[in-house]
Structures are given as structure tokens and as C-alpha cells.
Motif scaffolding. Structure first.
Motif, PDB file in Angstrom:
ATOM      1  N   ARG A 162      -4.852  18.355  -5.688  1.00 47.17           N
ATOM      2  CA  ARG A 162      -3.593  17.751  -4.663  1.00 47.17           C
ATOM      3  C   ARG A 162      -4.044  17.024  -3.870  1.00 47.17           C
ATOM      4  N   ALA A 163      -5.134  16.322  -3.251  1.00 49.18           N
ATOM      5  CA  ALA A 163      -5.487  15.447  -1.869  1.00 49.18           C
ATOM      6  C   ALA A 163      -5.361  14.295  -3.197  1.00 49.18           C
ATOM      7  N   ALA A 164      -5.606  14.235  -4.630  1.00 53.34           N
ATOM      8  CA  ALA A 164      -5.421  12.668  -4.513  1.00 53.34           C
ATOM      9  C   ALA A 164      -3.982  12.287  -4.274  1.00 53.34           C
ATOM     10  N   ASP A 165      -3.320  13.592  -4.905  1.00 52.85           N
ATOM     11  CA  ASP A 165      -1.734  12.804  -5.509  1.00 52.85           C
ATOM     12  C   ASP A 165      -1.156  13.145  -3.869  1.00 52.85           C
ATOM     13  N   VAL A 166      -1.294  12.857  -2.931  1.00 54.86           N
ATOM     14  CA  VAL A 166      -1.176  12.805  -1.905  1.00 54.86           C
ATOM     15  C   VAL A 166      -1.553  11.406  -0.779  1.00 54.86           C
ATOM     16  N   GLY A 167      -2.447  10.489  -1.314  1.00 54.57           N
ATOM     17  CA  GLY A 167      -2.633   9.407  -1.391  1.00 54.57           C
ATOM     18  C   GLY A 167      -4.378   9.388  -0.608  1.00 54.57           C
ATOM     19  N   ALA A 168      -4.950  10.442  -0.403  1.00 56.84           N
ATOM     20  CA  ALA A 168      -6.044  10.924   0.065  1.00 56.84           C
ATOM     21  C   ALA A 168      -7.060  10.365  -0.429  1.00 56.84           C
ATOM     22  N   ASP A 169      -8.360   8.886   0.682  1.00 55.56           N
ATOM     23  CA  ASP A 169      -9.467   7.932  -0.504  1.00 55.56           C
ATOM     24  C   ASP A 169     -10.926   8.832  -0.457  1.00 55.56           C
TER      25      ASP A 169
END
Length: 252
Positions: A153-160
Motif C-alpha cells: 500500500r505504501a507504494a500505491d500511495v506514492g512513497a519513495d
């Protein structure tokens, strides 16, 4: 063999000591410069609205000092509002533009950060915040537990990147708990999942000279660790130059 891991020194405890007396001793900026001179790859601070340790003005002064030399990482709750001379987290990082902004779901009531984001609850609120920070030129990392579904989910919200919350690992390592091997495997899977979905992996919380090497051996690739409390104590025991050399050796 793991690749070298960047060592970012957290200065919160130095500020806490300073705040116990009037004046500016120890000088947080002078301490940061000495850390840099001794080889630290970055400087981390976690300003809270109650300014119990790092203050907003420290962040401003450190941004001018640190950023041309090494990475400056500012941690905090993106939803923290203005309070007294604290301008609010988002306003503070917009003003100081650190290289990395690590978002943490903490509150003033917590003694220290003790859990990662639950993105099943906060993803919609975080997504525009992450986009705003990235538009301002900051790399964004999310403080996360070693939960593979949450990390996706962290990737889905745009985190690096993510920063793995290592408190449970440190406690198990100190106690040589029966679940230590299983816990390390959980962190290793979390790091692998993060890498597979395009996220870099940082880690921090209660890492020290006794547990860092074992963690790095299993959790790869590990780009950066943030260490403050243990480093400060080791500086008292060993001297600052010896402590820095020991931590840098563990990170190699």
C-alpha cells in the motif's frame, strides 16, 4: 555480502539534554557538524509540536548547515498542526526542504514512535500529502511495521521509501527471545516486498552496536539506518570518534 548502509545520526537526545538547562549547551548544530566531520552520512531530526527536544528553529538552522554536506532527514507526523512557535509539520518542511521527509504516525502523548502507518485507514489522507512533498523536491519515506500487505500500500500511495520500525526486533534481540529468528525473517520478507514494488528500505528505532550487524545481514537491501538514542549513550561510554567509527564499521 550486504551493500554499505548509510548512517544518519538522530540529534533528538542532544536537543533534549540542551533543553534541560537555559542556553544553548550542547549546541545542536555544532554536534551535527562534528558527526558529519566524523563520517556520518546524514543527520536526522524528529521535531514534535511540543518541542520537547528538537525545536522548529533547530530544523531551520540545521537545514542551512547540513544540506550542502550530507542528507538531511526530517521526521514527523504530517497532520501535526501549528502549536505555539511550532508552525505545523508541513509548513516546517516546506520552509526547510530536507532531502528526505519521513512521515510517522506519532502523537504528543507518545513517549517515542512505536508503530507504523495503517494505510488501510490513512492512505487517502496521505496520498496528496506525499504528492505535495515530492513536488517540493523531497524524497518521502513512510514509517512502517514489517507487514507486506501494508508495504504494498505504501507504494500505491506514492512513497519513495519505507522506514521499518525496528523496536520489536531490538527488544527480541536484547532478550535473545525464542521468536528472534522468525522476527528477522519477517523483516527480511518486508524488505524484499518493498524492493519488489519499487520502494527503498530504511530502518530505525533502538538499533545499536549489538543488534545492527545481525539485522543488516538478514534484511537486504538496507539503504539507510537512523540511530540516535544508542549512539548518544555510546558516545558517553566510548567517546564520540570511537562510537562513530564503530557504527560506520557495522554499516559497511
Amino acid at each position: 555480502m550486504p551493500q554499505p548502509t548509510a548512517l544518519s545520526i538522530n540529534l533528538n537526545k542532544i536537543a533534549l539534554i540542551r533543553n534541560s538547562r537555559e542556553g544553548n549547551f550542547p549546541d545542536v548544530c555544532a554536534h551535527a557538524q562534528r558527526c558529519i566531520d566524523l563520517g556520518a552520512n546524514g543527520i536526522t531530526v524528529h521535531p514534535r509540536p511540543d518541542q520537547r527536544h528538537i525545536r522548529a528553529q533547530d530544523v531551520r538552522e540545521l537545514a542551512s548547515l547540513v544540506s550542502p554536506q550530507v542528507e538531511f532527514n526530517v521526521e514527523g507526523n504530517p497532520f501535526a498542526p501549528a502549536q505555539g512557535s511550532y508552525p505545523g509539520f508541513m509548513a516546517l518542511v516546506a520552509e526547510t526542504r530536507p532531502a528526505q521527509c519521513t512521515l510517522v504516525p506519532d502523537t504528543d502523548a507518545q513517549l517515542t514512535s512505536d508503530h507504523g502507518f495503517d494505510l488501510s485507514q490513512s492512505a487517502n489522507a496521505l496520498k496528496p500529502i506525499i504528492a505535495e512533498l515530492k513536488a517540493q523536491g523531497m524524497r518521502v519515506s513512510l514509517f512502517m511495521d514489517p507487514d507486506c500487505d501494508q508495504i504494498k500500500r505504501a507504494a500505491d500511495v506514492g512513497a519513495d521509501r519505507i522506514e521499518l520500525y525496528t523496536g520489536p526486533y531490538a527488544a527480541a534481540h536484547k532478550a535473545q527471545a525464542e521468536n528472534l529468528e522468525a522476527l528477522l525473517a519477517q523483516f527480511a520478507r518486508a524488505a524484499q516486498t518493498a524492493t519488489q514494488v519499487g520502494l527503498g528500505v530504511n530502518a530505525g528505532h533502538d538499533l545499536n552496536l549489538h543488534n545492527l550487524a545481525d539485522f543488516r545481514a538478514q534484511v537486504t537491501p538496507l539503504l539507510e539506518v537512523s540511530i540516535g538514542h544508542a549512539f548518544t549513550v555510546d558516545c558517553i561510554d566510548m567517546g564520540m570518534a570511537a562510537a562513530m567509527a564503530a557504527y560506520l564499521e557495522r554499516c559497511k
